[in-house]
Design a protein around this motif. Structure first.
Motif, PDB file in Angstrom:
ATOM      1  N   SER A 128       0.835  -1.210   0.000  1.00  0.00           N
ATOM      2  CA  SER A 128       0.000   0.000   0.000  1.00  0.00           C
ATOM      3  C   SER A 128       0.869   1.259   0.000  1.00  0.00           C
ATOM      4  CB  SER A 128      -0.965   0.006   1.184  1.00  0.00           C
ATOM      5  OG  SER A 128      -0.275   0.145   2.411  1.00  0.00           O
ATOM      6  N   LYS A 129       1.964   1.251   0.745  1.00  0.00           N
ATOM      7  CA  LYS A 129       2.848   2.418   0.799  1.00  0.00           C
ATOM      8  C   LYS A 129       3.589   2.634  -0.517  1.00  0.00           C
ATOM      9  CE  LYS A 129       3.514   2.222   5.796  1.00  0.00           C
ATOM     10  NZ  LYS A 129       4.412   1.733   6.856  1.00  0.00           N
ATOM     11  N   VAL A 130       4.007   1.563  -1.164  1.00  0.00           N
ATOM     12  CA  VAL A 130       4.663   1.675  -2.474  1.00  0.00           C
ATOM     13  C   VAL A 130       3.700   2.306  -3.474  1.00  0.00           C
ATOM     14  CG1 VAL A 130       5.506   0.331  -4.454  1.00  0.00           C
ATOM     15  CG2 VAL A 130       6.351  -0.181  -2.152  1.00  0.00           C
ATOM     16  N   LEU A 131       2.455   1.856  -3.463  1.00  0.00           N
ATOM     17  CA  LEU A 131       1.451   2.406  -4.386  1.00  0.00           C
ATOM     18  C   LEU A 131       1.187   3.882  -4.106  1.00  0.00           C
ATOM     19  CD1 LEU A 131      -1.062  -0.583  -4.506  1.00  0.00           C
ATOM     20  CD2 LEU A 131       0.465   0.196  -6.343  1.00  0.00           C
ATOM     21  N   VAL A 132       1.099   4.242  -2.833  1.00  0.00           N
ATOM     22  CA  VAL A 132       0.860   5.643  -2.468  1.00  0.00           C
ATOM     23  C   VAL A 132       2.042   6.509  -2.901  1.00  0.00           C
ATOM     24  CG1 VAL A 132       0.692   7.232  -0.499  1.00  0.00           C
ATOM     25  CG2 VAL A 132      -0.777   5.220  -0.619  1.00  0.00           C
ATOM     26  N   ARG A 133       3.266   6.080  -2.586  1.00  0.00           N
ATOM     27  CA  ARG A 133       4.445   6.871  -2.960  1.00  0.00           C
ATOM     28  C   ARG A 133       4.548   7.057  -4.470  1.00  0.00           C
ATOM     29  NH1 ARG A 133       7.453   3.084   0.046  1.00  0.00           N
ATOM     30  NH2 ARG A 133       7.129   3.497   2.237  1.00  0.00           N
ATOM     31  N   ALA A 134       4.138   6.035  -5.222  1.00  0.00           N
ATOM     32  CA  ALA A 134       4.257   6.080  -6.684  1.00  0.00           C
ATOM     33  C   ALA A 134       3.132   6.871  -7.351  1.00  0.00           C
ATOM     34  CB  ALA A 134       4.286   4.658  -7.240  1.00  0.00           C
ATOM     35  N   ASN A 135       1.976   6.977  -6.698  1.00  0.00           N
ATOM     36  CA  ASN A 135       0.805   7.514  -7.392  1.00  0.00           C
ATOM     37  C   ASN A 135       0.165   8.756  -6.800  1.00  0.00           C
ATOM     38  OD1 ASN A 135       0.538   5.447  -9.525  1.00  0.00           O
ATOM     39  ND2 ASN A 135       0.325   4.089  -7.761  1.00  0.00           N
ATOM     40  N   ILE A 136       0.549   9.152  -5.597  1.00  0.00           N
ATOM     41  CA  ILE A 136      -0.076  10.319  -4.965  1.00  0.00           C
ATOM     42  C   ILE A 136       1.009  11.331  -4.638  1.00  0.00           C
ATOM     43  CG2 ILE A 136      -1.463  11.152  -3.029  1.00  0.00           C
ATOM     44  CD1 ILE A 136      -2.696   8.375  -2.806  1.00  0.00           C
TER      45      ILE A 136
ATOM     46  N   GLY B 255      13.766   6.546   6.834  1.00  0.00           N
ATOM     47  CA  GLY B 255      13.924   7.587   7.841  1.00  0.00           C
ATOM     48  C   GLY B 255      12.609   8.231   8.238  1.00  0.00           C
ATOM     49  N   LYS B 256      11.517   7.703   7.728  1.00  0.00           N
ATOM     50  CA  LYS B 256      10.168   8.227   8.008  1.00  0.00           C
ATOM     51  C   LYS B 256       9.147   7.174   7.600  1.00  0.00           C
ATOM     52  CE  LYS B 256      10.809  10.582   3.700  1.00  0.00           C
ATOM     53  NZ  LYS B 256      11.793  11.548   3.323  1.00  0.00           N
ATOM     54  N   VAL B 257       7.902   7.401   7.995  1.00  0.00           N
ATOM     55  CA  VAL B 257       6.821   6.460   7.712  1.00  0.00           C
ATOM     56  C   VAL B 257       5.814   7.143   6.786  1.00  0.00           C
ATOM     57  CG1 VAL B 257       4.919   5.134   8.738  1.00  0.00           C
ATOM     58  CG2 VAL B 257       7.112   5.293   9.922  1.00  0.00           C
ATOM     59  N   THR B 258       5.385   6.435   5.763  1.00  0.00           N
ATOM     60  CA  THR B 258       4.383   6.968   4.849  1.00  0.00           C
ATOM     61  C   THR B 258       2.995   6.730   5.427  1.00  0.00           C
ATOM     62  OG1 THR B 258       5.782   6.547   2.933  1.00  0.00           O
ATOM     63  CG2 THR B 258       3.429   6.805   2.508  1.00  0.00           C
ATOM     64  N   ASP B 259       2.247   7.806   5.649  1.00  0.00           N
ATOM     65  CA  ASP B 259       0.853   7.748   6.100  1.00  0.00           C
ATOM     66  C   ASP B 259      -0.014   8.263   4.964  1.00  0.00           C
ATOM     67  OD1 ASP B 259       1.488   6.798   8.654  1.00  0.00           O
ATOM     68  OD2 ASP B 259       1.729   8.810   9.457  1.00  0.00           O
ATOM     69  N   PHE B 260      -1.253   7.742   4.858  1.00  0.00           N
ATOM     70  CA  PHE B 260      -2.046   8.139   3.699  1.00  0.00           C
ATOM     71  C   PHE B 260      -3.560   8.081   3.858  1.00  0.00           C
ATOM     72  CE2 PHE B 260      -0.682   3.771   3.336  1.00  0.00           C
ATOM     73  CZ  PHE B 260      -1.855   3.077   3.058  1.00  0.00           C
ATOM     74  N   LEU B 261      -4.075   7.566   4.928  1.00  0.00           N
ATOM     75  CA  LEU B 261      -5.532   7.474   5.101  1.00  0.00           C
ATOM     76  C   LEU B 261      -6.005   8.461   6.155  1.00  0.00           C
ATOM     77  CD1 LEU B 261      -5.805   3.589   5.105  1.00  0.00           C
ATOM     78  CD2 LEU B 261      -6.524   5.121   3.274  1.00  0.00           C
ATOM     79  N   PHE B 262      -7.173   9.050   5.915  1.00  0.00           N
ATOM     80  CA  PHE B 262      -7.733  10.039   6.831  1.00  0.00           C
ATOM     81  C   PHE B 262      -9.253   9.878   6.853  1.00  0.00           C
ATOM     82  CE2 PHE B 262      -9.526  14.366   7.415  1.00  0.00           C
ATOM     83  CZ  PHE B 262      -9.101  14.591   8.709  1.00  0.00           C
ATOM     84  N   ILE B 263      -9.817   9.814   8.059  1.00  0.00           N
ATOM     85  CA  ILE B 263     -11.269   9.683   8.216  1.00  0.00           C
ATOM     86  C   ILE B 263     -11.796  10.885   8.988  1.00  0.00           C
ATOM     87  CG2 ILE B 263     -13.140   8.296   9.209  1.00  0.00           C
ATOM     88  CD1 ILE B 263     -11.265   5.850   8.968  1.00  0.00           C
ATOM     89  N   ASP B 264     -12.884  11.473   8.477  1.00  0.00           N
ATOM     90  CA  ASP B 264     -13.553  12.579   9.160  1.00  0.00           C
ATOM     91  C   ASP B 264     -15.054  12.399   8.984  1.00  0.00           C
ATOM     92  OD1 ASP B 264     -14.548  14.888  10.267  1.00  0.00           O
ATOM     93  OD2 ASP B 264     -13.401  16.244   8.987  1.00  0.00           O
ATOM     94  N   LEU B 265     -15.719  11.964  10.031  1.00  0.00           N
ATOM     95  CA  LEU B 265     -17.164  11.729   9.982  1.00  0.00           C
ATOM     96  C   LEU B 265     -17.923  12.936  10.520  1.00  0.00           C
ATOM     97  CD1 LEU B 265     -17.248   7.992  11.119  1.00  0.00           C
ATOM     98  CD2 LEU B 265     -17.104   8.919   8.797  1.00  0.00           C
ATOM     99  N   GLY B 266     -17.612  14.093   9.965  1.00  0.00           N
ATOM    100  CA  GLY B 266     -18.328  15.317  10.294  1.00  0.00           C
ATOM    101  C   GLY B 266     -18.253  15.734  11.743  1.00  0.00           C
ATOM    102  N   GLY B 267     -17.105  15.604  12.355  1.00  0.00           N
ATOM    103  CA  GLY B 267     -16.939  16.034  13.740  1.00  0.00           C
ATOM    104  C   GLY B 267     -17.312  14.970  14.766  1.00  0.00           C
ATOM    105  N   VAL B 268     -18.048  13.941  14.350  1.00  0.00           N
ATOM    106  CA  VAL B 268     -18.412  12.860  15.266  1.00  0.00           C
ATOM    107  C   VAL B 268     -17.184  11.990  15.553  1.00  0.00           C
ATOM    108  CG1 VAL B 268     -19.868  10.795  15.548  1.00  0.00           C
ATOM    109  CG2 VAL B 268     -20.780  12.833  14.414  1.00  0.00           C
TER     110      VAL B 268
END
Length: 171
Positions: A24-32, A125-138
């Protein structure tokens, strides 16, 4: 030396967790496009504004904690300590034959996720993060990755399992 089915199960969960995370991290680094302080990077909506993908490089731990530490302290707290702890947990689950399959899965998920992020810290030397969830403040998360999800899922399973074990028996 032959491995028992139990040992193979533990190793398989750990390896699959690491493989899924790293792919998943390889795909994110290559495409985003990478998000930086200067460049906002790409934001890909998966489910409206509730579930978003982006590419963020995290030099710290959870939610960037520890990214401001001096390099020596960062190595101790983000590399050496996690490796030692994960080693003790791995030793524990191989030795404790009383653990049920669900607890083994939970511990192996934690170990796999932890090792995947440690691998990133060693190699990049770092970690690739890529997912974020926001359910409208809940409910709102920080930016995370599949390894973080594995560790969190494993912890939740262990907490739920511990409550189930502590139910008083009816007499």
């Amino acid at each position: 030396m032959t491995l028992s089915k139990r040992s193979v199960y533990i190793l398989l969960v750990i390896i699959l967790t690491i493989v899924i995370d790293q792919i998943s991290k390889v795909l994110v680094r290559a495409n985003i496009d990478l998000r930086t302080d200067i460049h906002p990077g790409e934001r890909i909506s998966l489910i409206g504004d509730a579930f978003i993908m982006m590419n963020v490089e995290n030099t710290g731990a959870f939610l960037g904690m520890g990214s401001d530490l001096n390099p020596t302290l960062r190595i101790i707290l983000l590399l050496i300590l996690p490796i030692v702890v994960l080693g003790f947990v791995l030793r524990h689950i191989f030795k404790d034959k009383s653990l049920d399959t669900l607890s083994l899965f939970a511990f192996a998920s934690i170990i796999g996720g932890g090792l995947a992020n440690v691998y990133d810290r060693i190699v990049y030397g770092k970690v690739t993060d890529f997912l974020f969830i926001d359910l409208g403040g809940v409910f709102k998360t920080g930016i995370f990755n599949m390894a973080d999800l594995s560790v969190t899922t494993g912890m939740i399973i262990l907490v739920v399992a511990s409550f189930k074990k502590k139910k008083p028996s009816k007499t």
